[in-house]
Design a protein around this motif. Structure first.
Motif, PDB file in Angstrom:
ATOM      1  N   ALA A 115      -1.687  15.792   3.001  1.00 61.25           N
ATOM      2  CA  ALA A 115      -2.709  15.924   4.045  1.00 61.25           C
ATOM      3  C   ALA A 115      -2.801  14.661   4.888  1.00 61.25           C
ATOM      4  O   ALA A 115      -2.847  14.714   6.122  1.00 61.25           O
ATOM      5  N   VAL A 116      -2.817  13.509   4.231  1.00 59.30           N
ATOM      6  CA  VAL A 116      -2.911  12.234   4.953  1.00 59.30           C
ATOM      7  C   VAL A 116      -1.698  12.044   5.855  1.00 59.30           C
ATOM      8  O   VAL A 116      -1.817  11.720   7.044  1.00 59.30           O
ATOM      9  N   ILE A 117      -0.511  12.257   5.296  1.00 61.60           N
ATOM     10  CA  ILE A 117       0.714  12.041   6.064  1.00 61.60           C
ATOM     11  C   ILE A 117       0.806  13.036   7.210  1.00 61.60           C
ATOM     12  O   ILE A 117       1.133  12.682   8.349  1.00 61.60           O
ATOM     13  N   GLY A 118       0.490  14.286   6.932  1.00 64.14           N
ATOM     14  CA  GLY A 118       0.598  15.303   7.966  1.00 64.14           C
ATOM     15  C   GLY A 118      -0.359  15.119   9.115  1.00 64.14           C
ATOM     16  O   GLY A 118      -0.107  15.589  10.231  1.00 64.14           O
ATOM     17  N   HIS A 119      -1.457  14.428   8.861  1.00 63.57           N
ATOM     18  CA  HIS A 119      -2.447  14.214   9.915  1.00 63.57           C
ATOM     19  C   HIS A 119      -1.976  13.170  10.915  1.00 63.57           C
ATOM     20  O   HIS A 119      -2.421  13.174  12.066  1.00 63.57           O
ATOM     21  N   ASN A 168       0.855  -1.185   0.000  1.00 62.21           N
ATOM     22  CA  ASN A 168       0.000   0.000   0.000  1.00 62.21           C
ATOM     23  C   ASN A 168       0.892   1.236   0.000  1.00 62.21           C
ATOM     24  O   ASN A 168       1.669   1.462   0.932  1.00 62.21           O
ATOM     25  N   TYR A 169       0.770   2.025  -1.058  1.00 62.87           N
ATOM     26  CA  TYR A 169       1.684   3.159  -1.231  1.00 62.87           C
ATOM     27  C   TYR A 169       1.575   4.151  -0.079  1.00 62.87           C
ATOM     28  O   TYR A 169       2.590   4.635   0.436  1.00 62.87           O
ATOM     29  N   VAL A 170       0.355   4.472   0.337  1.00 62.26           N
ATOM     30  CA  VAL A 170       0.177   5.459   1.403  1.00 62.26           C
ATOM     31  C   VAL A 170       0.796   4.955   2.701  1.00 62.26           C
ATOM     32  O   VAL A 170       1.481   5.707   3.415  1.00 62.26           O
ATOM     33  N   THR A 205      -7.333  22.163   2.676  1.00 61.63           N
ATOM     34  CA  THR A 205      -7.561  20.875   3.337  1.00 61.63           C
ATOM     35  C   THR A 205      -6.261  20.331   3.911  1.00 61.63           C
ATOM     36  O   THR A 205      -6.212  19.861   5.058  1.00 61.63           O
ATOM     37  N   ALA A 206      -5.198  20.403   3.123  1.00 64.73           N
ATOM     38  CA  ALA A 206      -3.898  19.931   3.598  1.00 64.73           C
ATOM     39  C   ALA A 206      -3.388  20.784   4.753  1.00 64.73           C
ATOM     40  O   ALA A 206      -2.794  20.258   5.701  1.00 64.73           O
TER      41      ALA A 206
END
Length: 312
Positions: free
Chosen positions: A51-55, A16-18, A83-84
């Motif tokens: 955004a995903v990583i920073g959260h 999974n890349y994310v 959003t990010a």
């Protein structure tokens, strides 16, 4: 001096890349690296990934390097950036680019026409959207007048806007309307003699603060200098045929792009980073750090963490 690393690309492993990028971001944060950056590709969205990583990674600053303005609209990009910014709690940096003519025309089936004019109009519409949540702009190439506000709770302050500009016209627009530039494959000579003077002059003429210069530099800390230099030459050869990069290479005094890669032990790479700082870079982001293999990448990131925030 803040030292960042590029998190996307061949560094990422797993099913999974994310998930893979989250693991890398946590590693970079633990090493003391100041920032992580995402190239915009066709298989993921760079702002969404930031955004995903920073959260979930609480201290690392995140940025895009860089989202092309072709095939995008400033209202939608503003929404992505806000959003990010909310997801990262103020640690997001929006990097934009003109893109390369062959890629834009082949991927989007759009004519690569008047790129600098499009950049000016894009930034003119985007900046009020990020700071005020609204704009009423009608240009020759695009318009923006949203009927609903584009503001978002938690997206404070307005994220900084950087542009991957290296040519004189793009640097002029960047100095006038953006917060800084993201040059890649512009060596210390090109940076000090061309990029920084043009950008600074444009910012001063526009009455804007001194711009940031975030230099993206290929680097690998390794003992296998000759082998990794060959890898760098092969990996970076693609850019040599793109006019904007070709000009930057010529101004840097380099025939091959791989010549600009910082390859060697910690002292050698740190000395190379110092040359960028002395040429006017306010920050350095190390890229292509996996070209020497996993052990070399980790060694490179450890050095980035040790140098980040220090007088290089």
């Amino acid at each position: 001096m803040d030292i960042g690393v590029v998190l996307s690309g061949q560094n990422v492993t797993g099913d999974n890349y994310v998930d893979g990028v989250v693991a890398l971001a946590r590693e970079a944060e633990a090493a003391g690296v100041a920032s992580g950056w995402f190239a915009q590709r066709l298989d993921y969205d760079a702002a969404a990934l930031a955004a995903v990583i920073g959260h979930v990674v609480p201290r690392l600053a995140l940025g895009t390097s860089a989202i092309p303005v072709f095939a995008r609209h400033p209202v939608l990009v503003a929404g992505q950036a806000l959003t990010a910014q909310a997801a990262t709690r103020g640690r997001f940096q929006l990097g934009l680019a003109l893109g390369a003519k062959p890629l834009v025309e082949s991927a989007f089936r759009l004519p690569y026409e008047r790129p600098v004019a499009l950049l000016r109009e894009f930034l003119t519409a985007l900046r009020p959207l990020l700071s005020d949540g609204t704009v009423d702009f009608r240009g020759e190439l695009l318009g923006a007048a949203p009927t609903l506000p584009v503001s978002l709770p938690g997206a404070d302050p307005a994220p900084p806007v950087l542009v991957a500009a290296m040519g004189p016209q793009a640097l002029r627009v960047t100095g006038e309307l953006a917060d800084g530039t993201l040059p890649f494959l512009a060596g210390p000579r090109a940076l000090g003699e061309h990029v920084v003077p043009a950008l600074t002059a444009a910012a001063e003429a526009a009455g804007r603060p001194a711009p940031r210069v975030v230099a993206l530099v290929p680097a690998a800390v390794t003992a296998e200098v000759a082998r990794v230099r060959d890898v760098a030459t092969e990996e970076l050869a693609f850019y040599e045929s793109i006019p904007s990069y070709r000009r930057a290479l010529d101004l840097s005094g380099a025939d091959r792009a791989g010549e600009l890669a910082l390859v060697g032990d910690e002292e050698t790479v740190a000395a190379g980073i110092r040359r960028y700082r002395n040429a006017g870079a306010t920050e350095v982001v190390l890229t292509q750090t996996a070209m020497g293999g996993e052990a070399a990448r980790r060694r490179t990131w450890r050095l980035a963490g040790e140098l980040s925030g220090a007088r290089v």
